[in-house]
Enzyme design. Structure first.
Site, mmCIF file in Angstrom:
data_model
loop_
_atom_site.group_PDB
_atom_site.id
_atom_site.type_symbol
_atom_site.label_atom_id
_atom_site.label_comp_id
_atom_site.label_asym_id
_atom_site.label_seq_id
_atom_site.Cartn_x
_atom_site.Cartn_y
_atom_site.Cartn_z
ATOM 1 N N HIS A 122 -38.009 -22.656 -1.945
ATOM 2 C CA HIS A 122 -38.424 -23.813 -1.150
ATOM 3 C C HIS A 122 -39.949 -23.910 -1.171
ATOM 4 C CE1 HIS A 122 -34.596 -25.060 0.652
ATOM 5 N NE2 HIS A 122 -34.263 -23.787 0.527
ATOM 6 N N ALA A 169 -28.763 -0.011 -6.597
ATOM 7 C CA ALA A 169 -28.395 -0.668 -5.349
ATOM 8 C C ALA A 169 -29.610 -0.828 -4.440
ATOM 9 C CB ALA A 169 -27.316 0.146 -4.634
ATOM 10 N N THR A 174 -38.698 -8.509 -8.766
ATOM 11 C CA THR A 174 -39.646 -9.624 -8.671
ATOM 12 C C THR A 174 -40.309 -9.945 -10.002
ATOM 13 O OG1 THR A 174 -41.427 -8.105 -8.044
ATOM 14 C CG2 THR A 174 -40.138 -9.095 -6.256
ATOM 15 N N LYS A 175 -40.005 -9.171 -11.056
ATOM 16 C CA LYS A 175 -40.561 -9.465 -12.374
ATOM 17 C C LYS A 175 -39.552 -9.078 -13.442
ATOM 18 C CE LYS A 175 -43.019 -5.043 -12.790
ATOM 19 N NZ LYS A 175 -44.353 -4.398 -12.988
#
Length: 205
Positions: A122, A169, A174-175
């Site tokens: 968003h 787990a 994030t990359k």
């Protein structure tokens, strides 16, 4: 001018079409879309299975494809409203997964429980209006073939998980990660990687 172009170029017609497809203030398609449109525009492979309690919020303007002998387990949610969702052959989407396109998942992939793959963010640029009114941006997520994604993993927009990798787990990825890797942590890092020269799994941290 094509019919689709005419709809997109006319705000009133676009709103009316959107209303006729989606339930207002929800991300769910109307029943007539589920029953009479989606089966003809989306692909379901041979021997594939979507469990009865799956929430399949797919619309006809984006692709949804489930490959041969693949399964989406109960309590999962799949949404292609802002991007295609493509799932390969012999892949299993585990219990209570959330998949929001654009997402591409290869062949022979396993997603454990409570995995979140969201290619959507968003927008948050102004303070004059609520965040939900500021639109969205998307970047595709790709899970390459033969990978295993552990329980409670979160993978954010724009990430590619290389072939034959394991994400432990609870990791937050994030990359993008290389093939043949063991990936752990928050933010996730490569713990070890297969070396084709030595034919061994070697630690990287």
């Amino acid at each position: 001018m094509s019919f689709v172009t005419a709809i997109k170029s006319n705000p009133t017609l676009k709103r009316l079409t959107h209303w006729s497809i989606l339930i207002p203030n929800q991300a769910r398609p109307r029943l007539w879309i589920k029953w009479f449109v989606n089966p003809f525009v989306h692909h379901r492979g041979k021997n594939s299975c979507i469990r009865r309690r799956t929430r399949l919020d797919v619309v006809p303007w984006s692709k949804f494809s489930l490959g041969d002998a693949s399964t989406i387990e109960d309590f999962s949610a799949v949404n292609n409203g802002v991007g295609d969702v493509i799932i390969g052959n012999r892949t299993r989407i585990g219990l209570s997964n959330t998949i929001i396109g654009p997402v591409t998942i290869g062949d022979d992939v396993r997603l454990a429980q409570n995995v979140v793959l969201s290619g959507l963010n968003h927008n948050y640029e102004g303070i004059e209006s609520p965040i939900h009114e500021q639109g969205v941006s998307t970047k595709p997520i790709v899970i390459e073939s033969e990978s295993w994604i552990g329980a409670n993993v979160v993978i954010v927009p724009g990430v590619t998980i290389g072939k034959h990798s394991i994400v432990a787990a609870g990791s937050v990825v994030t990359k993008s990660m290389p093939p043949y890797s063991v990936i752990v942590g928050n933010p996730a890092k490569v713990l070890k990687q297969y070396n084709p020269e030595t034919q061994l799994w070697e630690k990287t941290i």
